[in-house]
Design an enzyme around this catalytic site. Structure first.
Site, PDB file in Angstrom:
ATOM      1  CG  HIS A   1       7.938   7.907   5.722  1.00 16.36           C
ATOM      2  ND1 HIS A   1       7.711   7.910   4.356  1.00 16.36           N
ATOM      3  CD2 HIS A   1       6.776   7.365   6.409  1.00 16.36           C
ATOM      4  CE1 HIS A   1       6.063   7.475   4.351  1.00 16.36           C
ATOM      5  NE2 HIS A   1       5.830   7.028   5.341  1.00 16.36           N
TER       6      HIS A   1
ATOM      7  CG  HIS B   1       4.016   4.433   9.225  1.00 17.15           C
ATOM      8  ND1 HIS B   1       2.991   3.628   8.164  1.00 17.15           N
ATOM      9  CD2 HIS B   1       4.551   5.180   8.051  1.00 17.15           C
ATOM     10  CE1 HIS B   1       3.296   3.854   7.045  1.00 17.15           C
ATOM     11  NE2 HIS B   1       4.354   4.768   7.083  1.00 17.15           N
TER      12      HIS B   1
ATOM     13  CG  ASN C   1       6.985   3.367   4.366  1.00 18.04           C
ATOM     14  OD1 ASN C   1       6.350   3.771   5.402  1.00 18.04           O
ATOM     15  ND2 ASN C   1       6.888   3.596   3.296  1.00 18.04           N
TER      16      ASN C   1
ATOM     17  NE  ARG D   1      -1.422   2.665   2.801  1.00 14.86           N
ATOM     18  CZ  ARG D   1      -0.976   3.895   3.210  1.00 14.86           C
ATOM     19  NH1 ARG D   1      -0.879   5.012   2.317  1.00 14.86           N
ATOM     20  NH2 ARG D   1      -0.291   3.764   4.384  1.00 14.86           N
ATOM     21  CG  ASP D   2       3.062   4.453   2.861  1.00 10.49           C
ATOM     22  OD1 ASP D   2       3.206   5.141   1.911  1.00 10.49           O
ATOM     23  OD2 ASP D   2       3.446   4.618   4.246  1.00 10.49           O
TER      24      ASP D   2
ATOM     25  CB  CYS E   1       2.525  11.073   1.412  1.00  7.78           C
ATOM     26  SG  CYS E   1       0.865  11.680   1.362  1.00  7.78           S
TER      27      CYS E   1
END
Length: 319
Positions: free
Chosen positions: A216, A214, A256, A22-23, A247
């Site tokens: 980065h 979470h 990430n 996803r990310d 993003c």
């Protein structure tokens, strides 16, 4: 706190949720086919990964890379050894997630007004009010509600984000019955002091919430922030294979922290993850091949600490 005292209070086991599908993929110029995403997921499964933030049920026009959310989830939903979560922005997304068969939906909102407007074209309050409708949509379904707070450590448009804003959103999540909330470091603005401040505040104002961190690695201290989280007893983290990610609605949002780098760190600290480092390195190689470029992770390039080289194959200095 001394190093010895810190070691005594570190978690013995850490849960890692893989967010690469996803990310990791949402901001990449290369859009993978569903079959290619499944190849990557299966490589991660072979390494022992069981928790995935798999996709996002958002408008395909907004995030084309995730347009196959329904198909991708359907291909994996019958596996009993896998926990699948997906981001949803509104009741329509929740209906799609329910039909696709996810185990959990993640309600996501930014702590800053400007980023939330860019990300979902809503005010923070409008997003929070909308989550009440999502909760009603999923009531009785057995699907877990989770929360995610983007820009928890700073906003690329507004700068510092008040810790109280993060706490108030966490309280709203708690009022909906949400137990797990991820604090997102959307553009790598987290620092160890900010991690300490936010975790301690969350425990004061919303003690029922179990935090997930979470990070980065935009400014190179993602794993330093993990170390601070561990010292605070946080045992849930999100990471992306190969360091993929970013993003599309935040300038400078690079990847990430890499899942294999995180597993290596935790292995060396004697903290159990249930994941096989060799398998994670192999999954990173799959990701590299699929993306067609070198990825920012380090351990998948250098190998584990005790990965030895053939002495005879290395030239000897002369003179």
């Amino acid at each position: 706190m001394s190093a010895t005292a810190s070691a005594e209070h570190l978690p013995r086991r850490v849960t890692i949720t893989e967010v690469g599908p996803r990310d990791g993929l949402q901001n990449e110029p290369v859009v993978l086919r569903t079959a290619e995403k499944l190849e990557l997921v299966h490589a991660l499964l072979n390494a022992g990964v069981t928790a995935f933030e798999l996709t996002s049920f958002v408008s395909p026009r907004a995030v084309p890379a995730l347009a196959d959310a329904d198909e991708l989830t359907a291909a994996l939903r019958d596996r009993r050894d896998v926990h699948l979560s997906a981001l949803v922005p509104n009741p329509r997304g929740a209906e799609r997630a329910l039909a696709a068969g996810v185990d959990a939906v993640v309600l996501f909102v930014s702590a800053s007004e400007t980023h939330n407007a860019k990300n979902v074209n809503r005010s923070v309050e409008a997003s929070l009010e909308g989550f009440e409708a999502v909760a009603r949509t999923l009531e009785g379904s057995g699907i877990e509600l989770r929360g995610a707070i983007a820009t928890s450590f700073g906003c690329p448009f507004e700068g510092d984000v008040a810790v109280g804003d993060v706490g108030r959103i966490a309280q709203r999540f708690a009022s909906l019955g949400v137990r797990h909330v991820s604090l997102g470091d959307t553009t790598g603005m987290a620092t160890p002091p900010l991690v300490t401040e936010r975790i301690r505040h969350l425990r004061e104002v919303a003690p029922e919430i179990v935090p997930t961190l979470h990070f980065h690695n935009t400014r190179g201290i993602g794993l330093a922030n993990v170390m601070q989280g561990l010292a605070l007893g946080v045992d849930r983290y999100e990471s992306s294979i190969g360091g993929l990610g970013g993003c599309p609605f935040a300038p400078g949002a690079s990847g990430n922290i890499a899942s294999e780098d995180l597993v290596y760190l935790l292995d060396e600290m004697g903290i159990d993850t249930g994941l096989d480092l060799g398998g994670m390195i192999e999954a990173a190689r799959v990701a590299t091949r699929l993306m067609g470029r070198s990825l920012p992770a380090q351990v998948s390039k250098a190998g584990p600490r005790l990965a030895l080289s053939d002495c005879a194959a290395v030239p000897t200095a002369r003179g």
